[in-house]
Design a protein around this motif. Sequence first.
Motif, mmCIF file in Angstrom:
data_model
loop_
_atom_site.group_PDB
_atom_site.id
_atom_site.type_symbol
_atom_site.label_atom_id
_atom_site.label_comp_id
_atom_site.label_asym_id
_atom_site.label_seq_id
_atom_site.Cartn_x
_atom_site.Cartn_y
_atom_site.Cartn_z
ATOM 1 N N ILE A 998 0.844 -1.128 -0.026
ATOM 2 C CA ILE A 998 0.040 -0.074 -0.022
ATOM 3 C C ILE A 998 0.945 1.207 0.100
ATOM 4 O O ILE A 998 0.564 2.135 -0.603
ATOM 5 C CB ILE A 998 -0.966 -0.020 1.109
ATOM 6 N N TYR A 1002 1.306 4.269 -2.862
ATOM 7 C CA TYR A 1002 1.226 5.654 -2.746
ATOM 8 C C TYR A 1002 2.455 6.517 -3.075
ATOM 9 O O TYR A 1002 1.801 7.613 -3.907
ATOM 10 C CB TYR A 1002 0.818 6.064 -1.247
ATOM 11 N N SER A 1053 -4.090 0.743 -4.896
ATOM 12 C CA SER A 1053 -4.053 0.901 -3.423
ATOM 13 C C SER A 1053 -5.065 0.720 -2.520
ATOM 14 O O SER A 1053 -5.260 0.182 -1.646
ATOM 15 C CB SER A 1053 -3.323 2.229 -3.090
#
Length: 1551
Positions: A998, A1002, A1053
């Motif tokens: 994740i 980002y 994500s």
Amino acid sequence: MDTLCGSGELGSKFWDSNLSVHTDNPDLTPCFQNSLLAWVPCIYLWVALPCYLLYLRYHGRGYIILSHLSRLKTVLGVLLWCVSWADLFYSFHGLVHGRAPAPVFFITPLVVGITMLLATLLIQYERLQGVQSSGVLIIFWFLCVVCDIIPFRSKILSAKAEGEISDPFRFTTFYIHFALVLCALILACFREKPPFFSTKNVDPNPYPETSAGFLSRLFFWWFTKMAIYGYRHPLEEKDLWSLKEEDRSQMVVQQLLEAWRKQEKQTARHKAAAAPGKNASSEDEVLLGAQPRPRKPSFLRALLATFGSSFLISACFKLIQDLLSFINPQLLRSVHPPAHYSPTLGTLLTSPLSPPHSVLIRFISNPTAPSWWGFLVAGLMFLCSMMQSLILQQYYQCIFVTGLKFRTGIIGVIYRKALVITNSVKRASTVGEIVNLMSVDAQRFMDLAPFLNLLWSAPLQIILAIYFLWQNLGPSVLAGVALMVLLIPLNGAVAVKMRAFQVKQMKLKDSRIKLMSEILNGIKVLKLYAWEPSFLKQVEGIRQGELQLLRTAAYLHAISTFTWMCTPFLVTLITLWVYVYVDPNNVLDAEKAFVSVSLFDILRLPLNMLPQLISNLTQASVSLKRIQQFLTQDELDPQCVERKTISPGYAITIHSGTFTWAQDLPPTLHSLDIQVPKGALVAVVGPVGCGKSSLVSALLGEMEKLEGKVHMKGSVAYVPQQAWIQNCTLQENVLFGQALNPKRYQQALEACALLADLEMLPGGDQTEIGEKGINLSGGQRQRVSLARAVYSDADIFLLDDPLSAVDSHVAKHIFDHVIGPEGVLAGKTRVLVTHGISFLPQTDFIIVLADGQVSEMGPYPALLQRNGSFANFLHNYAPDEDQHLEDSWIALEGAEDNEALLIEDTLSNHTDLTDSDPVTYAVQKQFMRQLSALSSDGEGQGQPAPRRRLGPSEKVRVTEAKAHGVLTQKEKAEIGTVELSVFRDYAKAVGLCTTLAICLLYVGQSAAAIGANVWLSAWTNDAMVDNRQNSTSLRLGVYATLGILQGLLVMLSAMAMAAGGIQAARVLHQALLHNKIRSPQSFFDTTPSGRILNRFSKDIYIIDELLAPVILMLLNSFFNAISTLVVIVASTPLFTVVILPLAVLYTLVQRFYVATSRQLKRLESVSRSPIYSHFSETVTGASVIRAYNRSRDFEAISDTKVDANQKSCYPYIISNRWLSVGVEFVGNCVVLFAALFAVIGRSSLNPGLVGLSVSYSLQVTFALNWMIRMMSDLESNIVAVERVKEYSKTETEAPWVVEGSRPPKGWPPRGEVEFRNYSVRYRPGLDLVLRDLSLQVHGGEKVGIVGRTGAGKSSMTLCLFRILEAAKGEILIDGLNVADIGLHDLRSQLTIIPQDPILFSGTLRMNLDPFGRYSEEDIWQALELSHLHTFVSSQPAGLDFQCSEGGENLSVGQRQLVCLARALLRKSRILVLDEATAAIDLETDNLIQATIRTQFDTCTVLTIAHRLNTIMDYTRVLVLDKGVVAEFDSPANLIAARGIFYGMARDAGLA
């Protein structure tokens, strides 16, 4: 305007652009200064006045005493008025002396003078209305000062230029005026003393906002004190402020209720109007069309009527804020550029998202522009942003407070409704479902409030943004807008789908919570039967479905996030593409590109919010339906029982009464005719299920009356069959809201034999009683319930079998001292439902019920002579009737004379915490068994859910003299920061790889976003070749790729987070569930079930649905903020200087905020559970509350609990506003400095870079603010993980199955039980309950276990099942040490018929055989033997007959028989009976005893006997005394030995 200023020496033009704009030293013309500039403050005050006066009229708060401050303000006002008049007279003086001044010199002093007078009067009026600090006047004085600064400067400049002062008088008056206005502004900022008679004088901790000054309110400074305090010490409840009057439950609920009543009345009128149409002929009907649909009262309208005004105010704030984001560019466009500028200034924008860049970009691309322009633009940007921030915060404050009031109002209305719903409604929905309305649905409304204004605000923003875009890019905009419109239905479809999931998931959640609550209520039974795996499987099945839905919804959500992220980008892309390709002359320069990007950003916000608005609206509409349906349910008819009139001499009369529990059920009682004279004692008797309790309910008005009349005159006291005990001190339970009268209180305790119990309870009568009276035994609960009735001193007493739950000698004491002819209640009207035959001769008359009808009625002797069913019944059970009764009473009286009934015997022995033990008293051998009959007439529906009786492990509390008898520890709010380990736990639950992925996604997304914007900025700086840009397609292609890449990364994500979040939800719930199912019984005895349920509902809901989105948003804003700083520093390196101080300020605000808000959030969640537990307690005890006429008081208690919860909600909302003002100030400074440095370094910057850095700086406020909010949200929500973890790590009991040492198949073959030097205690640190117990029971023996209360009878059986673990010694069954095998291997081979029959909601088959191990024949066989066959086969569903929650739709007797059937099914070698026949009438009891004797003749039977006659034919009897074996032999030998057992048998008339 020019005419106003006239000609002559003072004559001047109104506006001169050469003087004001195109110069390095700007100034305004004297005419402009004297007219418009001077009038601005006056216009403002006159416009604001009407609204303000109206407001003051309705919000007076008492007057304020004339203070020095007030006098000073008034004097200043009068002086200002004088200065204006002096100016005016000077002009007249000039006119008289032939100098004709311009008209403006008459108008302006006149206007200003009158306005100053108005301001002075306003100061006094405000004082009389109690205004401590006036916002209207502060703004007025501020405007005066600002407008005076320009003349202040220009007067000095002109005097310097000319070398003399042209008009000395006006020059002097102006500076006097300026000084006075400045003083007035400073004074206005100080606040007055609080008004006379204000709440402040009484309240120890008043709400500071009411007395805060205007500026303090505007910037929320008044909160700072709490923020600092909360940072230094963890906040506690006592630190919270009291609520404002208008926010208290009492006010809010009252208003909402009135609005709802209005709705109901309108509906009733509507129905009445529609009714006459029904008898029209059929032809008319055809002509008139179908009848209109019956209108339902609308709860939505009621809400609007109540809270509409607050919404209007918030809407005004929102409107101003929306316009501010667009108005600025319009102001700036009106400044005409000089000749060599292009004719229009393009479109400029300031909002949190879009600056007047174009002015700035223009300014930077034009080296000749005067530099003050740049500074002015930067200043205006800052100012505009600050105004927006402040107004936005006021808006939020207003809207969130309204949301809170929503919740308060809804909770109050539901609570009041729950007190009056009929029993059929209550049966249709469980307590859990009603509590859900209060917790979940009310919360939904609160969450919706902030979104409501978007309904009009979003379209407004979209229209304005498109309008400005059109001006900027022309028709190419349509391409982009078309794309947006096309995407709306797509998102609509997703939202509809998600709503469907939502509804399904709510249903699953409801059923999971309901099942959990039943498991917690019946946990002891599950343990004794080793049934946990079956229920575990049920819960996990529901949970599986729930997570499946959540997962699907989360993926859908991720897809919609993708479309929303890409929308603005695709729109920009398409628009620019069309723009560049439509016309080769269209050139994309910095101004066009960045202004368009900003405008599309503005567009993105409302478009982004729409789906969220839609989903919140759909959720709220589901909740609205549920609430409205609940509020329109049938209520009990208060007129059902006539309380005013009655035939003289009677207290209760029923004429041909027919009653039912629900309209769709057959009547339970029919054609009753009963008259009870004043002061009579009436007994109601009859077999199980004949309607005795229903009769009492009918008298209370709890049943639905189909026909007939009921009259009852006087106040009522009611003792239900199953005592309802509140979670408060014992004394509060007895007083039940009445004032303490020591003498009467003492008398009530004495009569109900409670004094001895008080000595045993750790805190005396101040001992806190747990939920449902958990730390009292059944008998004690019943006596507390009786004491409540005695203390209430009512006229009529309805006693529903209060004697069955207590031992027989106590029953006799209570009858003699309370109910009987000599008792405390003698002379009052008493209706006693009873099974105790011995008391009947003393009653005035007897009502015999059979099948819901009165079969006989009359005094005792008359009924005997009549030889009806009653007489037969008595003769069967007492052949030597007359003889015997006389003996019995003589014996009793004799006993008292000899004082054989020693007080010690009578009282202290039954104070055991499990004294549901009628030890039978003298003489009557068989039928005294009835005394204990906790009858439960088949119509249990009206009764509250069964209370569980205390098992020994609960007795403990007494021995464990806790300070002041507090039993359940208060739930503690955690203090200080959330530990890192909690975050680590959550990350582990999500999965470490997922977490890492994740974060990486980002980083990639931010890089793509920056790349796209840098690329755009480079494109705008492309060199022109013969007036057009080259390589357009390359530029567009790369820009598109970067943008779409960003969108994809966002989606990935979001999906990763969704998957991780659901994984975590699964893992955490599973750990919690498995731990709780395996927790030892002692845990459940000391922890209220509400607290455990809270973990399963509220905390799991947070982990399921809230945590993942919060983490996503946090990451989002974090990377946003970082990328902003990177871009700004890269384009204007100077910016690094400011980063440090701003970062320090930011961190400070953040530290103070997080500490305080986290603690407030925790306090809020701790104060929330009491609301719900009090509510569920109320729902269960509603009939008692109504009988005593205490509904009002309970409403007040509920309001107080809600207010206590609000006390932490309000500061929490304010803390967010306080934070936002601080953080937005930091953000606005970033904007200011980015712009300033761009202006300072304009020689070295290209326009593209400036556009880039300023447009990024504008996003920073939002990102920073959001980041702190999300951090604190994360902290307050991660607390859920902490709480779930805490309960997943509590100690568990021994393993269910020990693989290495499982007992052989068919164990135990003989059923021998041996105790060797066995000792046990309830919990570490307490005394031993059994000491060195050694005894052996041979296979097939029948052993009775007797002993005084507290001797350890029940403890012994619990040890056998290992509910209690040995302190030392061991128990062997057939030579196998039970401590060596798994709990389930042990418990599944033993059978117990527990004292309290507990059933679970589900089919009868599930209740008998949850694992499905037995065949249909076996089950019917067991039902046959337990005498339930006829009942079950009469049910249409047969074995699939649905038992309701707690088995409410069976009588207590029937439930007991179900437990017997369970035992018959299991057929194990060892059977334990815990006085299982307490709730059954005689005939059934005999049948059961016979069944046990025949069916279990080869088994080892251990019976805890409360009545000796059941065990007189047993092989041996074990007498326990204080935890040791006192005697152990056959009954005959023990009687011959004349020891303890002999004494007990003699007392019971068996020896």
